[in-house]
Design a protein around this motif. Structure first.
Motif, PDB file in Angstrom:
ATOM      1  N   CYS A  52       0.832  -1.208   0.000  1.00  8.65           N
ATOM      2  CA  CYS A  52       0.000   0.000   0.000  1.00  8.65           C
ATOM      3  C   CYS A  52       0.867   1.259   0.000  1.00  8.65           C
ATOM      4  N   ALA A  73       0.004   4.249   0.189  1.00  8.16           N
ATOM      5  CA  ALA A  73      -0.549   5.334   1.003  1.00  8.16           C
ATOM      6  C   ALA A  73      -0.498   5.023   2.498  1.00  8.16           C
ATOM      7  N   MET A  74       0.050   3.899   2.866  1.00 10.04           N
ATOM      8  CA  MET A  74       0.061   3.436   4.264  1.00 10.04           C
ATOM      9  C   MET A  74      -1.343   3.486   4.863  1.00 10.04           C
ATOM     10  N   LEU A  95      -3.155   0.843   5.368  1.00 16.27           N
ATOM     11  CA  LEU A  95      -3.415  -0.423   6.046  1.00 16.27           C
ATOM     12  C   LEU A  95      -2.325  -0.677   7.066  1.00 16.27           C
TER      13      LEU A  95
END
Lengths: 57, 394
Positions: free
Chosen positions: A19, A21-22, A24
């Protein structure tokens, strides 16, 4: 919006690793989702070995 | 502070503590080593090369060799050596023992402790925000070692990019199964229909128990579990029953470009220190952890924690391991381009004696045989021959 089917999820963290976008985070026994960060890129859907993730609008 | 009590983190914690640093080893899990997300195989040659010893308790099965199976399942070749070629481990026991070693060396350990943030001062990592027992606490560190695996966020929060791209990752899923007949060999199945850009495997764990899994390239569809279910339709798994499910991400691209920053080191799978051919990372993780732990202790002793001082780890590790890994990455790219017909032809025309010749370094007659059967394989063979070690490690 990321939606994880907990009946399929193996808590392996593959979605977290890809991910960008961090959005999770792998916790002890579940995956935490921060949908406010999600950019709907779909990397987690592709990555999930268990086919447990869907992107919903 | 070390984040992640896998092979890399526990090894780093142990060596840092032995070197005189005061060490805190934290892990999000309630049990170090659980859940297992791994095929659990290690090759003897890596253990030997890196000087790693393993206890009898953590060994499930000794492996005599490897059987490579063609995509059409019509042919196979077996690579075996008189001495043990590798082990299938019980990672639960193995990881636990490494964490125990770290604790005995003087490291403090903390379970169920999540790193939810990294604190910085003037760009230098100064500690982490830990969440445990229902509260968040800031804990200072001279050096933070990120060993939090393929799902690593710690290094990313601190500013080192360890993001795994789909292209450079494999995704694996396996069942540990009972009622699987095994011959003491690991079995590798090639082919697009079994595992595109990867392979399917049977790793014996003793008697009739085996890890049966698949790992596929990250751009492939559908997801890994689809391929595993298909693999399990084979007759030989008719009686097989699952007793555990394991899944995970394997970053199989090049190791991360940056391994240290001010106050920070990245080790193991989170640093993409993984063999690109078979996706194994246990031994590499321990090796990197050992180096990082020693350097960390030395730096703490000297009162240093800047990137320049910590770069001794990065330099030592890269000069020792990186060249070989990059060579194997090139080989992977070549193997990825082979199609099912290539594998069928290559495996179909070889017998076990040919493999013996390969292991003895006598490539010419075997290469001739393969090329006669499938001239298209010239390029792949060239790459195989220039990448030394390949015969032994496949």
């Amino acid at each position: 919006m990321i939606e994880i089917d907990r009946t399929k999820c193996a808590y392996c963290g593959a979605c977290v690793g890809v991910c960008p976008a961090m959005a999770l985070r792998l916790r002890d026994i579940y995956v935490e989702v921060y949908n406010d960060k999600c950019t709907s890129c779909g990397a987690c859907v592709r990555a999930c070995p268990m086919n447990a993730i869907e992107l919903k609008k | 502070m070390v984040v992640g009590a896998g092979p890399a983190g526990s090894s780093a914690a142990k060596h840092a503590a032995e070197g005189g640093a005061s060490v805190l080893l934290v892990d999000r899990k309630k049990e170090f080593g659980v859940p297992v997300r791994c095929g659990e195989g290690v090759g003897s040659h890596w253990l030997k090369e890196l000087g790693i010893s393993i206890s009898d308790r953590s060994v499930c099965a000794r492996i005599k060799g490897a059987k490579l199976v063609s995509p059409d399942l019509k042919s196979s070749v077996t690579i075996s050596t008189p001495e043990t070629m590798g082990y299938v481990l019980d990672r639960k026991v193995f990881d636990r023992e490494l964490a125990i070693d770290a604790a005995r060396a003087g490291a403090e350990t903390a379970l169920k402790t999540e790193v939810v943030g990294v604190t910085k001062n003037n760009g230098k990592v100064t500690g982490a925000i830990l969440e445990y027992d229902g509260k968040k606490t800031e804990v200072k560190s001279k050096i933070l070692i990120a060993a939090d695996g393929g799902e690593s966020l710690v290094a990313r929060m601190a500013g080192i990019n360890t993001l795994a791209t789909l292209y450079d990752s494999d995704f694996g899923v396996e069942y540990e199964m009972a009622n699987v007949e095994c011959e003491g060999l690991i079995e590798i199945y090639f082919g697009k229909s079994w595992a595109p850009r990867g392979y399917a495997w049977v790793f014996p764990k003793g008697e009739d128990v085996a890890n049966v899994g698949v790992g596929i390239g990250g751009m492939e569809k559908p997801n890994a579990i689809h391929y595993l279910n298909k693999f399990l339709e084979l007759d030989r798994f008719k009686k097989a029953q699952p007793v555990a499910l394991k899944a995970g991400i394997i970053p199989v691209g090049a190791p991360c470009r940056q391994l240290v920053a001010d106050g920070l080191m990245v080790v193991g799978t989170s640093a993409h220190q993984v063999d690109p051919i078979h996706g194994g990372g246990i031994c590499l993780a321990i090796d990197a952890g050992n180096i990082a732990g020693k350097v960390a202790a030395k730096c703490v002793g000297e009162g240093k924690s800047d990137a320049k001082a910590l770069s001794e780890y990065e330099k030592t590790w890269r000069s020792a391991r990186e060249k070989k890994l990059l060579r194997r990455l090139l080989l992977r790219k070549v193997l990825e381009e082979l199609n099912d017909d290539d594998y069928n032809a290559a495996i179909g025309c070889l017998n076990d004696a040919d493999v013996g010749k390969l292991l003895d370094g006598n490539y010419a007659p075997v290469a001739g045989k393969v090329l006669t059967a499938r001239p298209q394989l010239l390029r792949a063979l060239k790459a195989l021959l220039t990448s030394s070690e390949t015969g032994r490690t496949l």
